[in-house]
Design a protein around this motif. Sequence first.
Motif, PDB file in Angstrom:
ATOM      1  N   ASN A 227       0.829  -1.198   0.000  1.00 50.68           N
ATOM      2  CA  ASN A 227       0.000   0.000   0.000  1.00 50.68           C
ATOM      3  C   ASN A 227       0.863   1.248   0.000  1.00 50.68           C
ATOM      4  OD1 ASN A 227      -1.938  -2.082   0.652  1.00 50.68           O
ATOM      5  ND2 ASN A 227      -3.285  -0.429   1.289  1.00 50.68           N
ATOM      6  N   VAL A 228       0.391   2.254  -0.711  1.00 51.42           N
ATOM      7  CA  VAL A 228       1.097   3.530  -0.837  1.00 51.42           C
ATOM      8  C   VAL A 228       0.120   4.663  -0.528  1.00 51.42           C
ATOM      9  CG1 VAL A 228       2.815   2.645  -2.485  1.00 51.42           C
ATOM     10  CG2 VAL A 228       0.644   3.537  -3.336  1.00 51.42           C
ATOM     11  N   PRO A 229       0.645   5.861  -0.229  1.00 50.37           N
ATOM     12  CA  PRO A 229      -0.235   6.942   0.216  1.00 50.37           C
ATOM     13  C   PRO A 229      -0.998   7.693  -0.874  1.00 50.37           C
ATOM     14  CG  PRO A 229       2.062   7.587   0.451  1.00 50.37           C
ATOM     15  CD  PRO A 229       2.051   6.153   0.026  1.00 50.37           C
ATOM     16  N   THR A 230      -0.640   7.520  -2.165  1.00 52.10           N
ATOM     17  CA  THR A 230      -1.341   8.271  -3.212  1.00 52.10           C
ATOM     18  C   THR A 230      -1.555   7.411  -4.458  1.00 52.10           C
ATOM     19  OG1 THR A 230       0.623   9.109  -4.369  1.00 52.10           O
ATOM     20  CG2 THR A 230      -0.167  10.395  -2.463  1.00 52.10           C
ATOM     21  N   ARG A 231      -2.495   7.844  -5.283  1.00 52.88           N
ATOM     22  CA  ARG A 231      -2.731   7.193  -6.575  1.00 52.88           C
ATOM     23  C   ARG A 231      -1.482   7.275  -7.457  1.00 52.88           C
ATOM     24  NH1 ARG A 231      -7.637   8.784  -4.860  1.00 52.88           N
ATOM     25  NH2 ARG A 231      -9.471   7.591  -5.508  1.00 52.88           N
ATOM     26  N   GLU A 232      -0.804   8.411  -7.417  1.00 53.26           N
ATOM     27  CA  GLU A 232       0.402   8.597  -8.229  1.00 53.26           C
ATOM     28  C   GLU A 232       1.495   7.601  -7.833  1.00 53.26           C
ATOM     29  OE1 GLU A 232      -2.198  11.974  -8.338  1.00 53.26           O
ATOM     30  OE2 GLU A 232      -1.183  11.135  -6.577  1.00 53.26           O
ATOM     31  N   ASP A 233       1.560   7.303  -6.552  1.00 58.80           N
ATOM     32  CA  ASP A 233       2.540   6.313  -6.081  1.00 58.80           C
ATOM     33  C   ASP A 233       2.227   4.927  -6.628  1.00 58.80           C
ATOM     34  OD1 ASP A 233       4.008   8.183  -4.590  1.00 58.80           O
ATOM     35  OD2 ASP A 233       2.812   7.829  -2.782  1.00 58.80           O
ATOM     36  N   VAL A 234       0.950   4.602  -6.763  1.00 56.85           N
ATOM     37  CA  VAL A 234       0.565   3.310  -7.349  1.00 56.85           C
ATOM     38  C   VAL A 234       1.150   3.203  -8.756  1.00 56.85           C
ATOM     39  CG1 VAL A 234      -1.364   1.909  -8.203  1.00 56.85           C
ATOM     40  CG2 VAL A 234      -1.541   3.063  -5.984  1.00 56.85           C
ATOM     41  N   ASP A 235       0.926   4.224  -9.565  1.00 55.80           N
ATOM     42  CA  ASP A 235       1.433   4.204 -10.943  1.00 55.80           C
ATOM     43  C   ASP A 235       2.956   4.137 -10.984  1.00 55.80           C
ATOM     44  OD1 ASP A 235      -1.173   4.317 -11.980  1.00 55.80           O
ATOM     45  OD2 ASP A 235      -1.174   6.508 -11.959  1.00 55.80           O
ATOM     46  N   ALA A 236       3.624   4.845 -10.078  1.00 53.44           N
ATOM     47  CA  ALA A 236       5.088   4.842 -10.047  1.00 53.44           C
ATOM     48  C   ALA A 236       5.636   3.462  -9.687  1.00 53.44           C
ATOM     49  CB  ALA A 236       5.599   5.891  -9.061  1.00 53.44           C
ATOM     50  N   VAL A 237       5.030   2.809  -8.702  1.00 53.44           N
ATOM     51  CA  VAL A 237       5.497   1.470  -8.314  1.00 53.44           C
ATOM     52  C   VAL A 237       5.252   0.478  -9.442  1.00 53.44           C
ATOM     53  CG1 VAL A 237       5.163  -0.451  -6.714  1.00 53.44           C
ATOM     54  CG2 VAL A 237       5.290   1.888  -5.846  1.00 53.44           C
TER      55      VAL A 237
ATOM     56  N   HIS B  65      -0.831  -5.269 -14.615  1.00 50.59           N
ATOM     57  CA  HIS B  65      -2.191  -4.795 -14.864  1.00 50.59           C
ATOM     58  C   HIS B  65      -2.257  -3.361 -14.361  1.00 50.59           C
ATOM     59  CE1 HIS B  65      -3.451  -8.831 -15.903  1.00 50.59           C
ATOM     60  NE2 HIS B  65      -2.874  -9.264 -14.785  1.00 50.59           N
ATOM     61  N   ASP B  66      -2.442  -2.430 -15.265  1.00 45.04           N
ATOM     62  CA  ASP B  66      -2.503  -1.022 -14.886  1.00 45.04           C
ATOM     63  C   ASP B  66      -3.562  -0.808 -13.815  1.00 45.04           C
ATOM     64  OD1 ASP B  66      -0.484  -0.302 -16.659  1.00 45.04           O
ATOM     65  OD2 ASP B  66      -1.904   0.072 -18.288  1.00 45.04           O
ATOM     66  N   ALA B  67      -3.343   0.209 -13.003  1.00 47.78           N
ATOM     67  CA  ALA B  67      -4.258   0.504 -11.908  1.00 47.78           C
ATOM     68  C   ALA B  67      -5.579   1.062 -12.419  1.00 47.78           C
ATOM     69  CB  ALA B  67      -3.602   1.491 -10.948  1.00 47.78           C
ATOM     70  N   VAL B  68      -6.620   0.749 -11.670  1.00 53.56           N
ATOM     71  CA  VAL B  68      -7.961   1.256 -11.970  1.00 53.56           C
ATOM     72  C   VAL B  68      -8.628   1.679 -10.665  1.00 53.56           C
ATOM     73  CG1 VAL B  68      -8.246  -0.184 -14.030  1.00 53.56           C
ATOM     74  CG2 VAL B  68      -9.052  -1.026 -11.822  1.00 53.56           C
ATOM     75  N   GLU B  69      -9.617   2.540 -10.789  1.00 52.96           N
ATOM     76  CA  GLU B  69     -10.438   2.929  -9.637  1.00 52.96           C
ATOM     77  C   GLU B  69     -11.312   1.731  -9.266  1.00 52.96           C
ATOM     78  OE1 GLU B  69     -10.315   5.779  -7.947  1.00 52.96           O
ATOM     79  OE2 GLU B  69      -8.904   6.779  -9.303  1.00 52.96           O
ATOM     80  N   ARG B  70     -11.334   1.372  -8.011  1.00 54.53           N
ATOM     81  CA  ARG B  70     -12.130   0.236  -7.544  1.00 54.53           C
ATOM     82  C   ARG B  70     -13.453   0.709  -6.952  1.00 54.53           C
ATOM     83  NH1 ARG B  70      -9.747  -3.992 -10.091  1.00 54.53           N
ATOM     84  NH2 ARG B  70      -7.486  -3.794  -9.871  1.00 54.53           N
TER      85      ARG B  70
ATOM     86  N   ILE C 182      -0.605  -3.347  -5.873  1.00 49.90           N
ATOM     87  CA  ILE C 182      -0.121  -2.040  -5.460  1.00 49.90           C
ATOM     88  C   ILE C 182      -1.370  -1.198  -5.261  1.00 49.90           C
ATOM     89  CG2 ILE C 182       1.387  -0.107  -5.995  1.00 49.90           C
ATOM     90  CD1 ILE C 182       2.752  -2.927  -5.716  1.00 49.90           C
ATOM     91  N   ALA C 183      -1.547  -0.691  -4.040  1.00 47.81           N
ATOM     92  CA  ALA C 183      -2.848  -0.128  -3.687  1.00 47.81           C
ATOM     93  C   ALA C 183      -2.755   1.209  -2.974  1.00 47.81           C
ATOM     94  CB  ALA C 183      -3.600  -1.110  -2.788  1.00 47.81           C
TER      95      ALA C 183
END
Length: 138
Positions: A78-88, A101-106, A125-126
């Motif tokens: 888990n990360v603190p921001t949406r941008e961090d999800v994409d970076a990881v 699998h690219d991130a999506v809004e759940r 990565i969440a």
Amino acid sequence: MDQRISFVTLAVRDLDRTRAFYVDGLGWEAALDVADEVLMIQVGEHVVLSLWVDEQFEAEVGPIVRGAGVAPITLAHNVPTREDVDAVLATARAAGAEPVHDAVERDWGGYTGYFGDPDGYRWEIAYNPGPIGQVVLP
């Protein structure tokens, strides 16, 4: 019994490939590295990810179920921001993760994506804005 997990132990087919992914690719630091046997990485204050060569794993715990499909376990970072999800996810892709699998809004309000390590274990990565998501952040 204390309510905690100390080790997450996974069987791996090729320890050199696993090391290249986690240590060289993701930049994680080995806490213990025994050639042809095990790679241990401290992933939390009191938590170790233990990656055992499958023959060594089976010798200790018994036969591994093999076959098509994804192992019935996911690991989450888990990360603190949406941008961090994409970076990881981008870091994992650069390290050779397949698939990613690219991130999506759940539906539950979070933003998550997945990658597979060299043995197919899925890492989620969440970004989880809820109270339980905040519990796991450093």
